[in-house]
Design a protein around this motif. Structure first.
Motif, short mmCIF file in Angstrom:
data_model
loop_
_atom_site.label_atom_id
_atom_site.label_comp_id
_atom_site.label_asym_id
_atom_site.label_seq_id
_atom_site.Cartn_x
_atom_site.Cartn_y
_atom_site.Cartn_z
N ILE A 135 43.77 51.85 42.09
CA ILE A 135 44.64 50.87 41.43
C ILE A 135 44.38 51.01 39.93
O ILE A 135 43.36 50.52 39.43
N PRO A 136 45.27 51.72 39.22
CA PRO A 136 45.07 51.90 37.79
C PRO A 136 44.80 50.56 37.11
O PRO A 136 45.41 49.55 37.43
N SER A 137 43.85 50.55 36.21
CA SER A 137 43.37 49.39 35.45
C SER A 137 42.45 48.48 36.27
O SER A 137 41.86 47.56 35.72
N PHE A 138 42.30 48.73 37.58
CA PHE A 138 41.34 47.97 38.37
C PHE A 138 40.23 48.87 38.90
O PHE A 138 39.12 48.42 39.13
N GLY A 139 40.54 50.14 39.12
CA GLY A 139 39.52 51.07 39.60
C GLY A 139 39.87 51.73 40.90
O GLY A 139 40.97 51.58 41.43
N GLN A 140 38.90 52.47 41.40
CA GLN A 140 39.05 53.20 42.66
C GLN A 140 38.11 52.60 43.68
O GLN A 140 36.96 52.30 43.37
N PHE A 141 38.61 52.43 44.87
CA PHE A 141 37.84 51.80 45.94
C PHE A 141 37.84 52.71 47.15
O PHE A 141 38.80 53.40 47.43
N THR A 142 36.73 52.69 47.90
CA THR A 142 36.61 53.48 49.12
C THR A 142 36.31 52.55 50.28
O THR A 142 35.46 51.67 50.17
N VAL A 143 37.01 52.75 51.38
CA VAL A 143 36.75 51.97 52.58
C VAL A 143 35.66 52.69 53.38
O VAL A 143 35.77 53.88 53.65
N LEU A 144 34.62 51.96 53.74
CA LEU A 144 33.52 52.52 54.52
C LEU A 144 33.42 51.85 55.87
O LEU A 144 33.72 50.71 56.03
N MET A 157 34.96 53.65 37.62
CA MET A 157 34.36 52.62 38.43
C MET A 157 34.70 52.88 39.89
O MET A 157 35.85 53.05 40.25
N ASP A 158 33.69 52.96 40.73
CA ASP A 158 33.91 53.21 42.16
C ASP A 158 33.28 52.09 42.95
O ASP A 158 32.11 51.77 42.77
N ASN A 159 34.06 51.46 43.78
CA ASN A 159 33.59 50.36 44.60
C ASN A 159 33.82 50.69 46.06
O ASN A 159 34.82 51.29 46.41
N SER A 160 32.88 50.27 46.89
CA SER A 160 33.02 50.50 48.32
C SER A 160 33.25 49.17 49.02
O SER A 160 32.61 48.17 48.70
N ILE A 161 34.17 49.17 49.96
CA ILE A 161 34.45 48.00 50.77
C ILE A 161 34.09 48.36 52.21
O ILE A 161 34.67 49.28 52.78
N ARG A 162 33.10 47.66 52.77
CA ARG A 162 32.67 47.95 54.14
C ARG A 162 33.50 47.13 55.13
O ARG A 162 33.75 45.95 54.91
N ILE A 163 33.89 47.80 56.20
CA ILE A 163 34.61 47.09 57.27
C ILE A 163 33.83 47.27 58.57
O ILE A 163 33.14 48.28 58.75
N ASP A 164 33.92 46.29 59.44
CA ASP A 164 33.24 46.40 60.73
C ASP A 164 34.24 46.39 61.88
O ASP A 164 33.89 46.14 63.02
N ALA A 172 39.29 41.27 50.09
CA ALA A 172 37.89 41.69 50.23
C ALA A 172 37.35 42.29 48.94
O ALA A 172 36.18 42.14 48.62
N ALA A 173 38.22 42.96 48.19
CA ALA A 173 37.82 43.57 46.93
C ALA A 173 37.85 42.56 45.78
O ALA A 173 37.58 42.91 44.63
N GLU A 174 38.20 41.31 46.11
CA GLU A 174 38.26 40.22 45.14
C GLU A 174 39.27 40.47 44.03
O GLU A 174 39.09 40.08 42.88
N LEU A 175 40.36 41.15 44.38
CA LEU A 175 41.45 41.38 43.43
C LEU A 175 42.45 40.25 43.49
O LEU A 175 43.19 40.01 42.54
N ILE A 176 42.50 39.57 44.64
CA ILE A 176 43.34 38.38 44.80
C ILE A 176 42.48 37.29 45.42
O ILE A 176 41.45 37.58 46.04
N GLN A 177 42.93 36.05 45.28
CA GLN A 177 42.14 34.93 45.80
C GLN A 177 42.55 34.51 47.20
O GLN A 177 41.75 33.93 47.93
N SER A 178 43.79 34.80 47.57
CA SER A 178 44.25 34.44 48.91
C SER A 178 45.19 35.51 49.44
O SER A 178 45.79 36.27 48.68
N GLY A 179 45.33 35.55 50.76
CA GLY A 179 46.21 36.54 51.36
C GLY A 179 47.65 36.39 50.91
O GLY A 179 48.39 37.36 50.86
N GLN A 207 44.42 42.45 53.35
CA GLN A 207 43.04 42.02 53.59
C GLN A 207 42.09 42.74 52.63
O GLN A 207 41.13 42.14 52.14
N PHE A 208 42.38 44.00 52.37
CA PHE A 208 41.54 44.77 51.45
C PHE A 208 41.55 44.15 50.05
O PHE A 208 40.52 44.02 49.41
N LEU A 209 42.74 43.79 49.57
CA LEU A 209 42.84 43.22 48.22
C LEU A 209 41.98 41.96 48.10
O LEU A 209 41.35 41.73 47.07
#
Length: 70
Positions: free
Chosen positions: A61-70, A1-8, A20-27, A16-18
């Motif tokens: 993150i093993p068991s959650f997947g791989q993410f790329t920052v774009l 599973m590959d997910n991309s997280i876009r930043i501006d 944005a990737a919806e792995l946690i609900q709050s900072g 913040q990434f966690l």
């Protein structure tokens, strides 16, 4: 599973990434998440929620997947 997280912005922090990737609900959950799960940034384990992530970084993150920052 590959997910991309876009930043501006130049970078985002690992905490913040966690959220944005919806792995946690709050900072505030970042410290807990990083203590419970292994997180690899560009192949190196990192538990610093303030770690700066820039475009092109790969977060694995093993068991959650791989993410790329774009």
């Amino acid at each position: 599973m590959d997910n991309s997280i876009r930043i501006d912005t130049e970078y985002i922090t690992l905490g913040q990434f966690l959220k944005a990737a919806e792995l946690i609900q709050s900072g505030g959950m970042a410290k807990w998440f990083l203590s419970e799960y292994e997180v690899f940034v560009n192949g190196e384990q990192d538990q610093r929620r303030g770690r700066k992530l820039r475009s092109g970084d790969v977060i694995d993150i093993p068991s959650f997947g791989q993410f790329t920052v774009l």
